[in-house]
Design a protein around this motif. Structure first.
Motif, PDB file in Angstrom:
ATOM      1  N   SER A 396       0.747  -1.001   0.039  1.00 44.55           N
ATOM      2  CA  SER A 396       0.192   0.043   0.038  1.00 44.55           C
ATOM      3  C   SER A 396       0.892   1.144   0.058  1.00 44.55           C
ATOM      4  N   ASP A 397       1.989   1.187   0.815  1.00 50.18           N
ATOM      5  CA  ASP A 397       2.909   2.321   0.690  1.00 50.18           C
ATOM      6  C   ASP A 397       3.649   2.500  -0.551  1.00 50.18           C
ATOM      7  N   ALA A 398       3.923   1.450  -1.208  1.00 49.72           N
ATOM      8  CA  ALA A 398       4.393   1.320  -2.602  1.00 49.72           C
ATOM      9  C   ALA A 398       3.484   2.041  -3.643  1.00 49.72           C
ATOM     10  N   ALA A 399       2.227   1.773  -3.574  1.00 51.53           N
ATOM     11  CA  ALA A 399       1.192   2.145  -4.449  1.00 51.53           C
ATOM     12  C   ALA A 399       1.088   3.707  -4.059  1.00 51.53           C
ATOM     13  N   ALA A 400       1.212   4.199  -2.941  1.00 47.07           N
ATOM     14  CA  ALA A 400       0.975   5.578  -2.833  1.00 47.07           C
ATOM     15  C   ALA A 400       2.290   6.573  -3.070  1.00 47.07           C
ATOM     16  N   ASN A 401       3.410   5.981  -3.494  1.00 44.39           N
ATOM     17  CA  ASN A 401       4.324   6.744  -3.656  1.00 44.39           C
ATOM     18  C   ASN A 401       4.712   6.675  -5.400  1.00 44.39           C
ATOM     19  N   PRO A 402       4.802   7.968  -5.806  1.00 46.46           N
ATOM     20  CA  PRO A 402       4.856   8.174  -7.141  1.00 46.46           C
ATOM     21  C   PRO A 402       6.127   7.798  -7.837  1.00 46.46           C
ATOM     22  N   ARG A 403       7.366   7.686  -6.784  1.00 46.88           N
ATOM     23  CA  ARG A 403       8.622   7.192  -7.337  1.00 46.88           C
ATOM     24  C   ARG A 403       8.936   5.788  -7.227  1.00 46.88           C
ATOM     25  N   VAL A 404       7.818   5.139  -6.892  1.00 45.50           N
ATOM     26  CA  VAL A 404       7.776   3.313  -6.638  1.00 45.50           C
ATOM     27  C   VAL A 404       6.954   2.840  -7.505  1.00 45.50           C
ATOM     28  N   GLU A 405       7.418   1.984  -8.479  1.00 43.58           N
ATOM     29  CA  GLU A 405       6.551   1.250  -9.263  1.00 43.58           C
ATOM     30  C   GLU A 405       6.513  -0.420  -8.976  1.00 43.58           C
ATOM     31  N   VAL A 406       5.370  -0.944  -8.802  1.00 41.33           N
ATOM     32  CA  VAL A 406       5.127  -2.382  -8.570  1.00 41.33           C
ATOM     33  C   VAL A 406       5.430  -3.108  -9.951  1.00 41.33           C
ATOM     34  N   LEU A 407       6.442  -4.096  -9.965  1.00 44.99           N
ATOM     35  CA  LEU A 407       6.773  -4.780 -11.209  1.00 44.99           C
ATOM     36  C   LEU A 407       6.178  -6.247 -11.221  1.00 44.99           C
ATOM     37  N   GLY A 408       5.519  -6.776 -10.262  1.00 47.13           N
ATOM     38  CA  GLY A 408       5.087  -8.246 -10.264  1.00 47.13           C
ATOM     39  C   GLY A 408       4.168  -8.395  -9.138  1.00 47.13           C
ATOM     40  N   GLU A 409       3.754  -9.616  -9.084  1.00 41.71           N
ATOM     41  CA  GLU A 409       2.871 -10.128  -7.967  1.00 41.71           C
ATOM     42  C   GLU A 409       3.714 -10.700  -6.793  1.00 41.71           C
ATOM     43  N   PRO A 410       3.260 -10.815  -5.516  1.00 38.40           N
ATOM     44  CA  PRO A 410       3.957 -11.277  -4.355  1.00 38.40           C
ATOM     45  C   PRO A 410       4.151 -12.870  -4.684  1.00 38.40           C
ATOM     46  N   GLU A 411       5.412 -13.219  -4.405  1.00 34.72           N
ATOM     47  CA  GLU A 411       5.699 -14.587  -4.392  1.00 34.72           C
ATOM     48  C   GLU A 411       6.748 -15.109  -3.267  1.00 34.72           C
ATOM     49  N   GLU A 412       6.572 -16.296  -3.136  1.00 34.48           N
ATOM     50  CA  GLU A 412       7.464 -16.851  -2.053  1.00 34.48           C
ATOM     51  C   GLU A 412       8.828 -16.805  -2.541  1.00 34.48           C
ATOM     52  N   LEU A 413       9.819 -16.665  -1.454  1.00 33.50           N
ATOM     53  CA  LEU A 413      11.436 -16.622  -1.831  1.00 33.50           C
ATOM     54  C   LEU A 413      11.518 -18.014  -2.091  1.00 33.50           C
ATOM     55  N   SER A 414      12.350 -18.311  -3.195  1.00 36.37           N
ATOM     56  CA  SER A 414      12.682 -19.547  -3.697  1.00 36.37           C
ATOM     57  C   SER A 414      14.188 -20.119  -2.956  1.00 36.37           C
ATOM     58  N   PHE A 415      14.075 -21.008  -2.155  1.00 39.10           N
ATOM     59  CA  PHE A 415      15.315 -21.576  -1.563  1.00 39.10           C
ATOM     60  C   PHE A 415      15.833 -22.991  -1.949  1.00 39.10           C
ATOM     61  N   ASP A 416      17.063 -23.084  -2.293  1.00 37.23           N
ATOM     62  CA  ASP A 416      17.457 -24.511  -2.775  1.00 37.23           C
ATOM     63  C   ASP A 416      17.354 -25.611  -1.659  1.00 37.23           C
ATOM     64  N   GLY A 417      17.758 -26.752  -2.036  1.00 37.31           N
ATOM     65  CA  GLY A 417      17.856 -27.857  -0.950  1.00 37.31           C
ATOM     66  C   GLY A 417      18.520 -27.546   0.303  1.00 37.31           C
ATOM     67  N   GLU A 418      19.220 -26.626   0.184  1.00 38.50           N
ATOM     68  CA  GLU A 418      20.156 -26.361   1.417  1.00 38.50           C
ATOM     69  C   GLU A 418      19.772 -24.912   2.156  1.00 38.50           C
ATOM     70  N   GLY A 419      18.396 -24.598   1.744  1.00 35.36           N
ATOM     71  CA  GLY A 419      17.886 -23.341   2.266  1.00 35.36           C
ATOM     72  C   GLY A 419      18.658 -21.937   1.962  1.00 35.36           C
ATOM     73  N   ASN A 420      19.238 -21.800   0.464  1.00 32.99           N
ATOM     74  CA  ASN A 420      20.082 -20.860   0.133  1.00 32.99           C
ATOM     75  C   ASN A 420      19.393 -20.210  -1.102  1.00 32.99           C
ATOM     76  N   LEU A 421      19.554 -18.658  -1.159  1.00 33.50           N
ATOM     77  CA  LEU A 421      18.864 -18.071  -2.189  1.00 33.50           C
ATOM     78  C   LEU A 421      19.630 -18.274  -3.685  1.00 33.50           C
ATOM     79  N   PHE A 422      20.938 -18.309  -3.155  1.00 32.81           N
ATOM     80  CA  PHE A 422      21.866 -18.379  -4.408  1.00 32.81           C
ATOM     81  C   PHE A 422      23.235 -19.073  -4.057  1.00 32.81           C
TER      82      PHE A 422
END
Length: 422
Positions: A396-422
């Protein structure tokens, strides 16, 4: 870590949304051409004589286009008849060794092959004079023996103190060019006196060393070169404060308020002197600089390759990972902290077994009971603020800020089998 992992492992992690932040993006289309233009227009090359050996400073920061800027300066010096060479000017960085400082420059693309001139690295210093209160003034011995010195640095806010001269040409002279020995002297009175000492030692070097000119670099919020200014020695101290104010106005930031948890993917000396720029994170190592509000908790996940194991600044984080700890090299990190007397910057935060557990630990220990509505921001690092990730609670804060553009939909963080992002 069984008990510890159980304590935090059930903590829910919010879904995240990619957003774009808008900053002033004005930049130089032709950086090399702009460097040549300011060198000609300022008249600084008039002091160069055929046959002069000229030392050009190269620091340890990941300054945009730094290798190109240095090559353009050394080319202009050669065209004026001089014999330029580059000296590492980074105080105690690179493990406070000559070879370590060469490694730092190589990682930034600053090599003899690219520059077309020698790179001469040594930790030896020479005393060139005294400050008005009788303190020794020391600089790189090879630079002191040269017929001239050219100082090159980006001007920007410092991570640990505030004053008319922070990171810039005066600091390059007073600390970078002073190598470990001189930098230690400048830091010895602590950060409460750093702003005054930068000016005191910088002015003494301008008075007693053969400084031909300085080249000040400004970057926009997207880590792009936007201004280069060549200054004769008598103009450096006069004009740098105005350049610093301009640099502060160009700084990016997190445009959304009230961050409960800030996750930074990577930190390093090529990103900031403190690994993560506190003017972005709000997490300072001293009380002599200030910026945005501190998040409830800061988690940092890894080191950059370019930092060569230097984890200076890890002490401002609340949580980190075993991966970062395994890459941490005290032989490279501690000389910086000892020289700068900033031991709090290298204290170790909570160390968790994976990225996921580190993020969960930060969420669990953040103030407040409503973890389902946690306000979390994730950054690649503190140099790249154009696209960031925010939690659903901040939409809601992002939508109200003209300098912030929402680029996608909410998604879960994707962790590998060891619990790491990268």
């Amino acid at each position: 870590m069984g008990v510890v992992n159980r304590l935090v492992g059930g903590m829910p992690i919010p879904r995240m949304v990619r957003v774009r932040q808008e900053f002033d993006g004005a930049r130089l289309a032709d950086v090399g051409g702009a460097v040549r233009e300011t060198l000609r227009g300022s008249g600084v090359l008039r002091g160069v004589r055929p046959g002069m050996r000229v030392a050009v400073t190269a620091g340890s920061r990941g300054i945009a286009n730094i290798a190109l800027i240095l090559r353009t300066i050394t080319e202009a010096l050669r065209e004026a008849g001089a014999a330029p060479f580059v000296v590492p000017a980074m105080g105690s960085h690179g493990g406070a060794t000559a070879e370590g400082q060469l490694d730092v420059l190589r990682s930034l693309g600053i090599t003899e092959d690219y520059l077309g001139c020698p790179v001469e690295s040594s930790m030896e210093v020479r005393e060139i004079g005294r400050t008005p209160d009788g303190r020794p003034v020391q600089i790189d011995a090879r630079a002191a023996a040269a017929d001239g010195i050219v100082a090159v640095n980006r001007v920007k806010p410092h991570t640990s103190f505030t004053g008319p001269y922070e990171s810039g040409l005066m600091k390059m002279l007073a600390i970078g060019l002073a190598k470990q020995a001189g930098a230690e002297v400048c830091h010895q009175e602590g950060y409460a006196n750093m702003a005054a000492n930068i000016e005191k030692y910088g002015r003494a070097i301008l008075r007693d060393a053969k400084v031909l000119f300085g080249v000040a670099i400004l970057e926009n919020a997207y880590d792009q070169t936007c201004e280069v200014t060549a200054l004769p020695p008598e103009e450096i101290a006069k004009r740098e404060p105005a350049l610093l104010l301009r640099a502060k106005a160009l700084m990016p930031g997190i445009l959304l308020p009230n961050v409960d948890v800030l996750v930074v993917d990577r930190m390093g000396k090529n990103i900031s002197g403190l690994g993560m720029d506190p003017h972005i994170t709000g997490c300072f190592a001293t009380g002599y600089a200030s910026g945005p509000p501190r998040p409830g908790k800061l988690a940092v996940l890894d080191l950059t390759d370019e930092t060569h194991g230097n984890a200076n600044g890890i002490g401002v984080a609340d949580v980190t990972t075993r991966r970062l700890l395994e890459r941490f090299d005290p032989e490279v990190t501690y000389p910086n902290a000892i020289t700068a007397t900033l031991t709090q910057a290298v204290r170790m935060p909570l160390v968790m077994d994976s990225h996921k557990l580190a993020i969960q630990a930060a969420i669990k220990t953040a103030p407040g009971f409503d973890k389902a509505r946690i306000r979390m921001v994730r950054l690649r690092d503190t140099l790249h603020l154009s696209e960031i990730f925010i939690s659903e609670a901040m939409l809601s804060d992002a939508a109200a800020n003209p300098r912030v553009e929402v680029l996608g939909e909410p998604e879960e963080l994707s962790f590998d089998g060891e619990g790491n992002l990268f």
